[in-house]
Design an enzyme around this catalytic site. Sequence first.
Site, short mmCIF file in Angstrom:
data_model
loop_
_atom_site.label_atom_id
_atom_site.label_comp_id
_atom_site.label_asym_id
_atom_site.label_seq_id
_atom_site.Cartn_x
_atom_site.Cartn_y
_atom_site.Cartn_z
N ASP A 140 0.81 -1.22 0.00
CA ASP A 140 0.00 0.00 0.00
C ASP A 140 0.85 1.27 0.00
OD1 ASP A 140 -2.27 -1.65 0.18
OD2 ASP A 140 -2.02 -1.79 2.35
N LYS A 176 1.82 2.31 -5.03
CA LYS A 176 2.37 1.78 -6.28
C LYS A 176 1.50 2.18 -7.47
CE LYS A 176 2.21 -2.41 -4.48
NZ LYS A 176 1.96 -2.14 -3.06
N GLY A 212 -4.79 -4.18 -3.57
CA GLY A 212 -5.77 -3.11 -3.73
C GLY A 212 -5.00 -1.89 -4.21
N HIS A 213 -5.14 -1.56 -5.47
CA HIS A 213 -4.34 -0.50 -6.09
C HIS A 213 -5.25 0.66 -6.48
CE1 HIS A 213 -0.95 -3.56 -7.25
NE2 HIS A 213 -1.13 -3.43 -5.95
P1 GDP Z 1 -0.78 0.40 -3.57
O1 GDP Z 1 -1.39 -0.88 -3.09
O2 GDP Z 1 0.70 0.45 -3.33
O3 GDP Z 1 -1.13 0.74 -4.99
O4 GDP Z 1 -1.38 1.55 -2.65
P2 GDP Z 1 -2.93 1.72 -2.22
O5 GDP Z 1 -3.69 2.22 -3.38
O6 GDP Z 1 -3.42 0.50 -1.52
O7 GDP Z 1 -2.80 2.81 -1.07
C1 GDP Z 1 -2.22 4.05 -1.28
C2 GDP Z 1 -3.26 5.13 -0.95
O8 GDP Z 1 -2.61 6.37 -0.85
C3 GDP Z 1 -4.32 5.31 -2.02
O9 GDP Z 1 -5.53 5.65 -1.42
C4 GDP Z 1 -3.79 6.44 -2.87
O10 GDP Z 1 -4.82 7.19 -3.49
C5 GDP Z 1 -3.10 7.28 -1.82
N1 GDP Z 1 -1.92 8.03 -2.27
C6 GDP Z 1 -0.97 7.67 -3.15
N2 GDP Z 1 0.02 8.60 -3.22
C7 GDP Z 1 -0.34 9.57 -2.34
C8 GDP Z 1 0.28 10.79 -1.91
O11 GDP Z 1 1.37 11.18 -2.35
N3 GDP Z 1 -0.39 11.53 -0.96
C9 GDP Z 1 -1.60 11.13 -0.45
N4 GDP Z 1 -2.18 11.89 0.47
N5 GDP Z 1 -2.19 9.98 -0.83
C10 GDP Z 1 -1.57 9.23 -1.75
P1 IMO Z 2 -1.02 -4.18 -2.25
O1 IMO Z 2 -0.66 -4.70 -3.61
C1 IMO Z 2 -0.79 -4.78 2.06
C2 IMO Z 2 -0.85 -8.91 3.50
C3 IMO Z 2 -2.03 -9.38 4.31
C4 IMO Z 2 -1.35 -10.38 5.23
C5 IMO Z 2 -0.31 -11.02 4.31
C6 IMO Z 2 -0.75 -12.35 3.70
O2 IMO Z 2 -2.30 -3.42 -2.23
O3 IMO Z 2 0.13 -3.46 -1.63
P2 IMO Z 2 -2.44 -12.96 1.74
O4 IMO Z 2 -3.92 -12.76 1.61
O5 IMO Z 2 -1.64 -12.36 0.65
O6 IMO Z 2 -2.08 -14.41 1.96
O7 IMO Z 2 -2.04 -12.21 3.12
O8 IMO Z 2 -0.07 -10.09 3.27
N1 IMO Z 2 -1.17 -8.34 2.18
C7 IMO Z 2 -1.09 -7.04 1.88
N2 IMO Z 2 -0.81 -5.97 2.68
N3 IMO Z 2 -0.99 -4.59 0.74
C8 IMO Z 2 -1.25 -5.65 -0.06
O9 IMO Z 2 -1.33 -5.51 -1.41
C9 IMO Z 2 -1.35 -6.93 0.51
N4 IMO Z 2 -1.60 -8.16 0.02
C10 IMO Z 2 -1.48 -9.01 1.05
O10 IMO Z 2 -2.62 -8.32 5.03
O11 IMO Z 2 -0.66 -9.72 6.24
MG MG Z 3 -2.90 -1.53 -1.73
#
Ligand code: GDP
Ligand code: IMO
Ligand code: MG
Length: 425
Positions: free
Chosen positions: A13, A16, A40-41
């Site tokens: 999270d 990316k 979750g992207h």
């Molecule tokens: P990912 O799994 O690495 O793609 O990240 P996620 O989407 O799960 O979580 C990142 C969260 O931070 C999302 O809600 C994005 O919209 C938000 N986000 C990304 N870059 C920034 C930033 O520079 N500032 C803020 N405030 N939010 C950001």
């Molecule tokens: P993104 O791509 C954060 C964590 C779960 C758990 C461990 C194993 O959005 O960064 P799983 O269901 O994969 O067997 O769970 O990995 N986990 C993540 N944490 N971001 C994710 O994806 C994750 N995908 C799995 O919370 O600790």
């Molecule tokens: Mg994520």
Amino acid sequence: MPVTVIVGAQWGDEGKAKVIDLLSKEHGYVVRYQGGHNAGHTVVVGDERYALQLVPSGILYDHVVPVIANGVVVDMPTLFHEIDTLERRGIGCERLVVSSHAHLIFPWHQAWDALHEQDRGDAKIGTTLKGIGPAYADKARRVGIRAGEVLDPVAFADTVRSRAEAESRSLVAAGGEPLDVDDVVARSTELAARLAPHVGDTVNLLHDALAAGQHLLLEGAQATFLDLDHGTYPYVTSSNPTAGGACAGTGLGPRDIDRVVGITKAYTTRVGAGPFPTELLDADGDRLVEIGREFGTVTGRRRRPGWIDCVMLRHAVRLNSLTELALTKLDVLDSFDTVKVCVGYRVDGRRLSGYPDRVELLAQVEPEYVELPGWGRELRSMRRPSELPSAARAFVQLVEAEVGVPIGVVGVGAERDDYLHWAAS
Ligand code: GDP
Ligand code: IMO
Ligand code: MG
């Protein structure tokens, strides 16, 4: 740079998807190489928020061919729910290609995930319960069902039925609920018919694209410290998000990769169990969660917050051959009076020279911090490093110096355009 890998440098999270969205402009292909719908992207475009689990984040651009490569495990109900949702919002997904070698997730995988977690009791991993671990386990024990099998619908239905019957018996023997085998077969065959037109030979597709001068962006899910081999085992996912996984997960060779961008937040979060040296269990942590909206996209769980950790980022540089870092969510620290950067680990007063190889040791380390003054200003509208308050610049400079690779972009807000090119400083 023809082939770029995007990899999470922490525990997921990191933002990316936002960086992938930004780089997609210059790439013809965006390729998921591991993980599944545990990811979750999120990409925010104006008032629209796209939360993607399986479809590559480049889908938002018409010129991008989105590819789900062989290293991914595919849950068909989620994939088609996501496709239907995107298409209702005007984003066409016909171009999506799914590797014939990608393994499929079935309801028994989710049932096993829940049962294993239940059996672990207090030692549970805190998985997303999406069946990811059991699907990769089936792949490893060579009983998985691959996407290519949907091309022969009769054989596919037979295979699903016999696997579902066997899994149902095993689930019951282990104390779980039986499967409704007819229902599993009916739903799977219906979705298999939808999957068939997307199935392809992605290895040759990607190599041919490269030979034709196309640029490829390889989208990591999860992150370095959730890597099955290099993460905080057993508190990890069941695939290899590290850059090496991008080769195995696509069929590209190590020498095809030119650039590896590690993504890190300006602080750290983790979902699920496992050691976390810089974790904040106090009011600062609550503020990071609240301001950074640190709740999982997939499970809605509160993410555990902590300060940025340069010891883990230095290790991420080694594990992934990172050529640069992208530092996201700097704006979340705007209102802090002081901010901390972890620059070392100590155990019993002794400084460790590298990242600990055992989780038991990681759980014991005491972080060594450098404390910096906050900047007390909103960064969101800033687009050049020179506009940043000097305290914010000092924070980024310290992270860059401690980690030892250049920082490319810095995120200052959730929206698509909320970033600046630090390298220009
Ligand atoms: P990912 O799994 O690495 O793609 O990240 P996620 O989407 O799960 O979580 C990142 C969260 O931070 C999302 O809600 C994005 O919209 C938000 N986000 C990304 N870059 C920034 C930033 O520079 N500032 C803020 N405030 N939010 C950001
Ligand atoms: P993104 O791509 C954060 C964590 C779960 C758990 C461990 C194993 O959005 O960064 P799983 O269901 O994969 O067997 O769970 O990995 N986990 C993540 N944490 N971001 C994710 O994806 C994750 N995908 C799995 O919370 O600790
Ligand atoms: Mg994520």
